[in-house]
Scaffold this active site. Structure first.
Site, PDB file in Angstrom:
ATOM      1  N   TYR A   1      47.090  33.583  72.730  1.00 45.82           N
ATOM      2  CA  TYR A   1      46.757  33.830  73.716  1.00 45.82           C
ATOM      3  C   TYR A   1      47.578  34.008  74.950  1.00 45.82           C
ATOM      4  O   TYR A   1      47.669  34.616  75.827  1.00 45.82           O
ATOM      5  CB  TYR A   1      45.557  33.910  73.736  1.00 45.82           C
ATOM      6  CG  TYR A   1      44.949  35.012  72.792  1.00 45.82           C
ATOM      7  CD1 TYR A   1      44.856  35.622  71.117  1.00 45.82           C
ATOM      8  CD2 TYR A   1      43.601  34.878  72.778  1.00 45.82           C
ATOM      9  CE1 TYR A   1      44.001  35.184  70.675  1.00 45.82           C
ATOM     10  CE2 TYR A   1      41.900  35.026  71.954  1.00 45.82           C
ATOM     11  CZ  TYR A   1      42.326  35.710  71.071  1.00 45.82           C
ATOM     12  OH  TYR A   1      41.797  35.597  70.366  1.00 45.82           O
TER      13      TYR A   1
ATOM     14  N   HIS B   1      42.601  29.335  64.020  1.00 47.58           N
ATOM     15  CA  HIS B   1      42.839  30.422  63.772  1.00 47.58           C
ATOM     16  C   HIS B   1      42.749  31.441  62.589  1.00 47.58           C
ATOM     17  O   HIS B   1      42.612  32.326  62.446  1.00 47.58           O
ATOM     18  CB  HIS B   1      43.910  30.699  64.851  1.00 47.58           C
ATOM     19  CG  HIS B   1      43.706  32.335  66.028  1.00 47.58           C
ATOM     20  ND1 HIS B   1      44.793  32.382  66.621  1.00 47.58           N
ATOM     21  CD2 HIS B   1      42.919  32.685  65.261  1.00 47.58           C
ATOM     22  CE1 HIS B   1      44.151  33.198  67.266  1.00 47.58           C
ATOM     23  NE2 HIS B   1      43.377  33.806  66.090  1.00 47.58           N
TER      24      HIS B   1
END
Length: 282
Positions: free
Chosen positions: A55, A113
């Protein structure tokens, strides 16, 4: 699910630590606003921030904790090892980079992730996570977007001496993607399940069932969906950069969907609104 739940309510993780039952997601939150909107979330009472290396806002959301005047220990902070950093060496470096960017001595949770990089990559990343946990660099560890076959592969590795516990599994979950098999697998082993995209990126606001329930309870479609997640025992991670919406997403503790209404939200559909790495066969 009793009404006694509040924004301060927590669940206990296998690691022994507590995780707040509602998180603030910062997926794709631009760096130029990430700090300010996270401060706003913290000001409203959120104590759980879900970030990730991918992010690119770990620095900003961590800085928001200090700017909000809160001790680091009062905020549950998550990051994730990105798909590009799978494998032992790359995952170790990713963890160090995230600690440095966030200017924190530890994360409360680090997840893998996605299940990319093949078996060797996944298990290497897990090995790095286990080492980081033992070194105090993260309090809890887990996975995101792993299919049941990936989870079973990891469980076999853990049982054969790899170490660690899957404390958290994070997935896109909502009434149109309930993932009952994955949820059952994780719940059976005592893992906490986080739900990203719990409001389906606001794509389902016109669904008749949401309009009906919103009118009945005097709530928005997003609030009904977040409440559904909470009553399913999930930890939803709604994301917004709009202060009014950030507040709205937390105002879900003054009503309870009854059993019949929960049943109305059972669709048995499989319709992701985001990516779906669980189906990766590598």
């Amino acid at each position: 699910m009793a009404r006694s739940l509040t924004l301060k309510s927590t669940k206990q993780l296998l690691s022994g630590y507590e995780i707040p039952i509602l998180g603030y997601g910062v997926y794709q939150t631009p760096t130029n606003v990430a700090e300010d909107v996270t401060v706003e979330a913290l000001r409203l009472g959120y104590r759980h921030i879900d970030s990730a290396a991918a992010y690119k806002n770990e620095k900003e959301v961590s800085a928001a904790i200090t700017k909000a005047g809160l001790p680091r220990s009062e905020v549950f902070l998550t990051t994730k090892i990105p798909p590009a950093a799978t494998g032992y060496d790359a995952a170790r470096q990713s963890i160090e980079d995230s600690l440095k960017k966030a200017q924190t001595e530890y994360f409360d949770l680090i997840l893998i992730h996605a299940p990319f990089g093949g078996k060797e990559g996944r298990l290497g990343s897990w090995r790095a996570l286990v080492e980081a946990q033992k070194a105090g660099k993260t309090r809890s560890i887990g996975v995101s977007n792993f299919g049941v076959h990936h989870l079973e592969e990891l469980e076999e590795y853990i049982k054969s001496g790899g170490g660690g516990q899957i404390a958290v599994g994070q997935y896109e979950i909502h009434p149109w993607l309930a993932r009952s098999e994955l949820v059952a697998w994780l719940e059976k082993r005592g893992a906490v399940i986080q739900a990203y995209c719990p409001i389906v990126r606001n794509q389902r606001g016109d669904e008749p069932v949401l309009k009906e329930l919103g009118k009945k309870y005097g709530k928005t479609a997003a609030q009904v969906l977040i409440r559904w997640s909470l009553q399913k025992g999930l930890v939803p991670l709604p994301k917004s950069v709009t202060p009014a919406r950030i507040r709205e997403n937390a105002e879900v503790f003054d009503f309870e969907l009854d059993e019949g209404d929960m049943a109305k939200l059972q669709t048995d559909k499989y319709e992701p609104c985001a990516w779906d790495p669980t189906v990766n066969q590598d």
